[in-house]
Design an enzyme around this catalytic site. Structure first.
Site, PDB file in Angstrom:
ATOM      1  N   THR A 132       0.867  -1.189   0.000  1.00 45.38           N
ATOM      2  CA  THR A 132       0.000   0.000   0.000  1.00 45.38           C
ATOM      3  C   THR A 132       0.896   1.228   0.000  1.00 45.38           C
ATOM      4  O   THR A 132       2.125   1.092   0.002  1.00 45.38           O
ATOM      5  CB  THR A 132      -0.898   0.016   1.250  1.00 45.38           C
ATOM      6  OG1 THR A 132      -0.081   0.339   2.382  1.00 45.38           O
ATOM      7  CG2 THR A 132      -1.568  -1.329   1.490  1.00 45.38           C
ATOM      8  N   CYS A 133       0.292   2.412   0.060  1.00 45.81           N
ATOM      9  CA  CYS A 133       1.133   3.612   0.037  1.00 45.81           C
ATOM     10  C   CYS A 133       1.944   3.761   1.324  1.00 45.81           C
ATOM     11  O   CYS A 133       2.929   4.483   1.360  1.00 45.81           O
ATOM     12  CB  CYS A 133       0.300   4.847  -0.244  1.00 45.81           C
ATOM     13  SG  CYS A 133      -1.114   4.990   0.819  1.00 45.81           S
ATOM     14  N   ARG A 158       2.886   0.938   3.348  1.00 46.62           N
ATOM     15  CA  ARG A 158       3.633  -0.257   3.746  1.00 46.62           C
ATOM     16  C   ARG A 158       3.784  -1.240   2.597  1.00 46.62           C
ATOM     17  O   ARG A 158       2.920  -1.342   1.722  1.00 46.62           O
ATOM     18  CB  ARG A 158       2.971  -0.947   4.938  1.00 46.62           C
ATOM     19  CG  ARG A 158       1.589  -1.492   4.675  1.00 46.62           C
ATOM     20  CD  ARG A 158       0.977  -2.099   5.931  1.00 46.62           C
ATOM     21  NE  ARG A 158       0.756  -1.094   6.944  1.00 46.62           N
ATOM     22  CZ  ARG A 158       1.386  -1.041   8.114  1.00 46.62           C
ATOM     23  NH1 ARG A 158       2.264  -1.972   8.420  1.00 46.62           N
ATOM     24  NH2 ARG A 158       1.147  -0.085   8.991  1.00 46.62           N
ATOM     25  N   GLN A 193      -9.385   1.978   4.791  1.00 49.47           N
ATOM     26  CA  GLN A 193      -8.924   1.501   3.491  1.00 49.47           C
ATOM     27  C   GLN A 193      -8.106   0.204   3.595  1.00 49.47           C
ATOM     28  O   GLN A 193      -8.173  -0.653   2.719  1.00 49.47           O
ATOM     29  CB  GLN A 193      -8.067   2.594   2.839  1.00 49.47           C
ATOM     30  CG  GLN A 193      -8.103   2.509   1.328  1.00 49.47           C
ATOM     31  CD  GLN A 193      -7.189   3.541   0.710  1.00 49.47           C
ATOM     32  OE1 GLN A 193      -6.592   4.361   1.394  1.00 49.47           O
ATOM     33  NE2 GLN A 193      -7.070   3.506  -0.598  1.00 49.47           N
ATOM     34  N   GLN A 215      -7.703  -3.392   1.320  1.00 47.96           N
ATOM     35  CA  GLN A 215      -6.416  -3.784   0.728  1.00 47.96           C
ATOM     36  C   GLN A 215      -6.042  -5.205   1.152  1.00 47.96           C
ATOM     37  O   GLN A 215      -5.501  -5.979   0.358  1.00 47.96           O
ATOM     38  CB  GLN A 215      -5.333  -2.781   1.130  1.00 47.96           C
ATOM     39  CG  GLN A 215      -5.504  -1.451   0.398  1.00 47.96           C
ATOM     40  CD  GLN A 215      -4.774  -0.296   1.061  1.00 47.96           C
ATOM     41  OE1 GLN A 215      -4.537  -0.307   2.265  1.00 47.96           O
ATOM     42  NE2 GLN A 215      -4.436   0.718   0.277  1.00 47.96           N
ATOM     43  N   GLY A 262     -17.276  30.927  -1.796  1.00 44.25           N
ATOM     44  CA  GLY A 262     -15.819  31.001  -1.977  1.00 44.25           C
ATOM     45  C   GLY A 262     -15.426  30.081  -3.116  1.00 44.25           C
ATOM     46  O   GLY A 262     -16.200  29.181  -3.505  1.00 44.25           O
ATOM     47  N   ALA A 263     -14.229  30.329  -3.657  1.00 46.52           N
ATOM     48  CA  ALA A 263     -13.808  29.517  -4.795  1.00 46.52           C
ATOM     49  C   ALA A 263     -12.333  29.146  -4.697  1.00 46.52           C
ATOM     50  O   ALA A 263     -11.725  28.745  -5.678  1.00 46.52           O
ATOM     51  CB  ALA A 263     -14.075  30.271  -6.092  1.00 46.52           C
ATOM     52  N   GLY A 264     -11.791  29.260  -3.491  1.00 45.04           N
ATOM     53  CA  GLY A 264     -10.372  28.934  -3.302  1.00 45.04           C
ATOM     54  C   GLY A 264     -10.169  27.429  -3.120  1.00 45.04           C
ATOM     55  O   GLY A 264     -11.098  26.626  -3.294  1.00 45.04           O
ATOM     56  N   GLU A 265      -8.940  27.089  -2.736  1.00 47.89           N
ATOM     57  CA  GLU A 265      -8.574  25.676  -2.603  1.00 47.89           C
ATOM     58  C   GLU A 265      -9.383  24.981  -1.503  1.00 47.89           C
ATOM     59  O   GLU A 265      -9.850  23.852  -1.672  1.00 47.89           O
ATOM     60  CB  GLU A 265      -7.081  25.600  -2.288  1.00 47.89           C
ATOM     61  CG  GLU A 265      -6.490  24.242  -2.590  1.00 47.89           C
ATOM     62  CD  GLU A 265      -5.021  24.186  -2.200  1.00 47.89           C
ATOM     63  OE1 GLU A 265      -4.331  25.205  -2.319  1.00 47.89           O
ATOM     64  OE2 GLU A 265      -4.591  23.104  -1.774  1.00 47.89           O
TER      65      GLU A 265
END
Lengths: 275, 428
Positions: free
Chosen positions: B52-53, B55, B118, B122, B191-194
């Site tokens: 996995t990311c 391990r 997750q 897996q 709002g439209a930011g991140e």
């Protein structure tokens, strides 16, 4: 037949207590959405047995089973159980079951402890129209009680969300919208069933009871209480009120109704009294 | 002698490697297949790889090898085209410790984000891969089955995995506690930011489809609206937009309140006090705090959400002992199964040995026996062997049940009767 009745009188409270245990465990446990909840099947089984029990009692003792306090309590338990089972099945929401099944179990334990094999009853209790009147009225009251309990849960959860106290109640109760929908469904069906029950009651009074009088204060109070609740519900629906307003309406409406019933029974020593 | 079979696990995780090392050691599905096939062919070992990311772990079961890690390292190096010296030392576990480790991994007790979900899927993937791979891996197949059970039980019997650990998902969880789901629910993004975009993505992941975007800068606002396939409304239409919204996310750089109590009161009247969840993740805040006092308005700002996340984390940490108890229970079950599996070949060999002796002796006297005598002797010899085997087999089975089985006992049985291991036919 009597033997079967006696067995059911022992079995029913035990079964309801068992079902309550399953629902309580379900309430306290974390939810894995892949795991089906089996408690509902046991509840259905208990309710089927309960209907059989009261039917057998009616057949054996030749009267509609509301002649004693025990029979009355058992019928109330059955009505609450059936109304809850309907709401759960309709909304596929079993997280609140423990609260309702606890009430059902307590009522049935009391009923089983108090029950006797007495055959003395009023002639009126043999009348089928009277029987239907009682069934509708009881279901109506049970549904309003279920609605009020859901409303109470709504208020509790809403307060927890507002105060950011996200404890056990927050984690285990279903979402606000589900509680509101179930409360609304129970209130609407409750008031309709109660209306039918009261109408049949008037019919029974008019044609069967010699001393029936529409101006009797106890009948007036009952009718006014029903009318007020029904009108309130209509206003809520027409104005599209929801959330806390609907919850408070359901709670206070039910409390008003109960107070009216207490008043009715205080006024009269014979009307709707049990031997 | 009974073959010395061993379960081994070599683990590279966030606990003993850095991100670059884990990247270098991560295995694709094809590479896992290569590793499993090579382990079987060269060392007659059952093998499984969890990659996995966070391990990469190698599980191996079979005859004990003196320098297993060195062999495994060489194989990893070949498959991943690395210098063996570039591969760091793994966390090595064997027998019960290896089983306990995979159960803890499945329970997400070993995860970077405690209680994440997750990892269980897996592990299910690894189990599926074991089932699909050529050749049988009965022990590892069962090990991963136990691991899946451990993961599921921890998730149903404890609260280790409940409550979100990020601001965005905490906001979504709270919204779901009000609305049950996002079908026919409208999410207003102010709002439209991140931050606005990330939060909107959280809602999309959980099924939200109906969005409305409002922003002071029209160009950025319209761009986000296009991404979300949502209508755009100018900021001065905010009260009107709030009338139809079920969830409102405020994430702007505005230094003033965009909505105050008086305005919101009018909004609530217009929407007949229908519940609204207002999430103010702006800094400074965009929503006047008093707005939260209105009936039907559930206002959460960034601090509130951070408290929710912190409380969730604390709650998860409080569930660790309960989760460990589930893991321990599963380890006990695994050991019982594994020991039962260990005595099976011994019992089978013992029975085979006695049967061979019986058949040899019968065939020696076969020519001198009448048919009737042969039948009688068949019955007699079978009964005798059954009785002779009863005590040793009962002893072995009860020692597994009582957890008193010793490897020496098995070795003694093999030595006493000079038992021979049956040759395994391998499909690979």
């Amino acid at each position: 037949m009597l033997h079967v009745i006696h067995i059911l009188e022992v079995m029913l409270p035990l079964l309801y207590l068992g079902v309550f245990g399953l629902y309580l465990r379900h309430f306290l446990q974390s939810k894995d959405h892949g795991t089906p909840f089996r408690g509902t099947h046991f509840l259905y089984a208990a309710l089927v047995l309960h209907v059989s029990y009261l039917t057998l009692r009616g057949i054996t003792f030749h009267h509609f089973p509301v002649s004693s306090r025990a029979e009355f309590l058992s019928l109330v338990a059955l009505c609450v159980g059936l109304v809850y089972a309907f709401a759960e099945t309709r909304h596929k929401e079993s997280d609140t079951g423990a609260f309702f099944i606890a009430i059902v179990a307590i009522l049935q334990v009391m009923a089983s402890l108090m029950v006797e094999d007495s055959t003395t009853h009023l002639i009126l209790h043999e009348n089928p129209v009277y029987g239907v009147h009682v069934i509708f009225t009881m279901f109506g009251f049970a549904a309003l009680a279920v609605s009020a309990l859901y409303a109470l849960m709504y208020v509790l959860l809403s307060r927890q969300l507002k105060s950011r106290e996200l404890g056990v109640i927050f984690r285990r109760l279903p979402p606000l919208s589900a509680l509101e929908n179930m409360s609304r469904l129970a209130a609407t069906s409750g008031i309709a069933l109660l209306g039918l029950g009261l109408a049949l009651g008037h019919f029974v009074g008019l044609y069967i009871m010699d001393d029936f009088n529409f101006t009797d204060p106890k009948i007036l109070i009952t009718d006014i209480a029903w009318l007020a609740y029904a009108l309130g519900l209509l206003v809520v629906k027409v104005r599209g009120l929801s959330g806390l307003r609907m919850a408070y309406f359901s709670l206070f409406g039910y409390m008003t109704f109960i107070l009216a019933m207490v008043a009715v029974n205080t006024f009269s020593s014979t009307f709707h009294s049990f031997q | 002698m009974a073959a010395n079979l061993e379960l081994n696990c070599f683990s590279f995780s966030h606990q003993n490697t850095d991100l670059a090392q884990r990247d270098a050691l991560s295995f694709t599905k094809e590479q896992i297949e290569l590793f499993v096939a090579a382990s079987r062919m060269h060392w007659a070992l059952e093998a499984a790889v969890l990659s996995t990311c966070n391990r990469t772990e190698f599980y191996l079961f079979g005859p004990a090898r003196p320098a297993l890690w060195e062999d495994v390292r060489a194989l990893i190096a070949t498959i991943r085209a690395l210098e063996p010296s570039a591969i760091p030392r793994p966390a090595a576990r064997s027998a019960e410790q290896a089983a306990r480790h995979i159960f803890r991994v499945s329970a997400s007790l070993e995860s970077l984000a405690l209680g994440e979900n997750q990892i269980l899927s897996q592990i299910k993937d690894v189990h599926e891969q074991i089932l699909l791979s050529p050749g049988k891996s009965p022990v590892l197949e069962r090990l991963f089955q136990f691991a899946i059970r451990a993961g599921k039980q921890v998730r149903t019997q404890t609260d280790l995995c409940t409550g979100s650990l990020s601001i965005g998902s905490a906001a979504v969880d709270l919204a779901l506690k009000i609305f049950e789901n996002f079908q026919r629910r409208q999410v207003l993004i102010v709002g439209a930011g991140e931050t606005a975009e990330t939060t909107a993505a959280h809602f999309t992941t959980h099924g939200a489809e109906s969005f409305v975007v409002t922003n002071r800068g029209q160009e950025r606002g319209r761009a986000l609206a296009t991404t979300l396939r949502a209508p755009f409304r100018p900021l001065d239409e905010l009260p009107a937009a709030l009338e139809s919204a079920d969830v409102a996310v405020f994430a702007t750089g505005s230094t003033d309140f965009l909505i105050n109590r008086v305005q919101m009161k009018k909004v609530m009247k217009a929407r007949k006090h229908r519940a609204i969840f207002v999430i103010d993740i702006s800094n400074p805040r965009n929503v006047e705090p008093d707005v939260g006092k209105l009936d039907g308005v559930f206002l959460y700002n960034i601090d509130d959400l951070e408290h929710v996340v912190a409380a969730n984390l604390a709650s998860r940490q409080g569930e660790i002992p309960a989760a460990e108890a589930v893991v321990q229970h599963m380890v006990n079950e695994w050991q019982a199964w594994h020991q039962a599996m260990e005595i099976t070949p011994t019992i089978a060999s013992l029975a085979r040995f006695f049967e061979q002796v019986r058949e040899q002796e019968l065939s020696r006297h076969n020519s001198r026996l009448t048919d009737q005598e042969r039948v009688m002797l068949e019955e007699f010899s079978r009964g005798l062997i059954k009785k002779l085997l009863h005590n040793p087999i009962t002893y072995l089975k009860s020692s597994v049940e009582n957890k008193t089985l010793r490897k020496e006992d098995l070795n003694l049985v093999w030595a006493l009767y000079n038992l021979q291991r049956e040759e395994q036919t391998d499909e690979t």
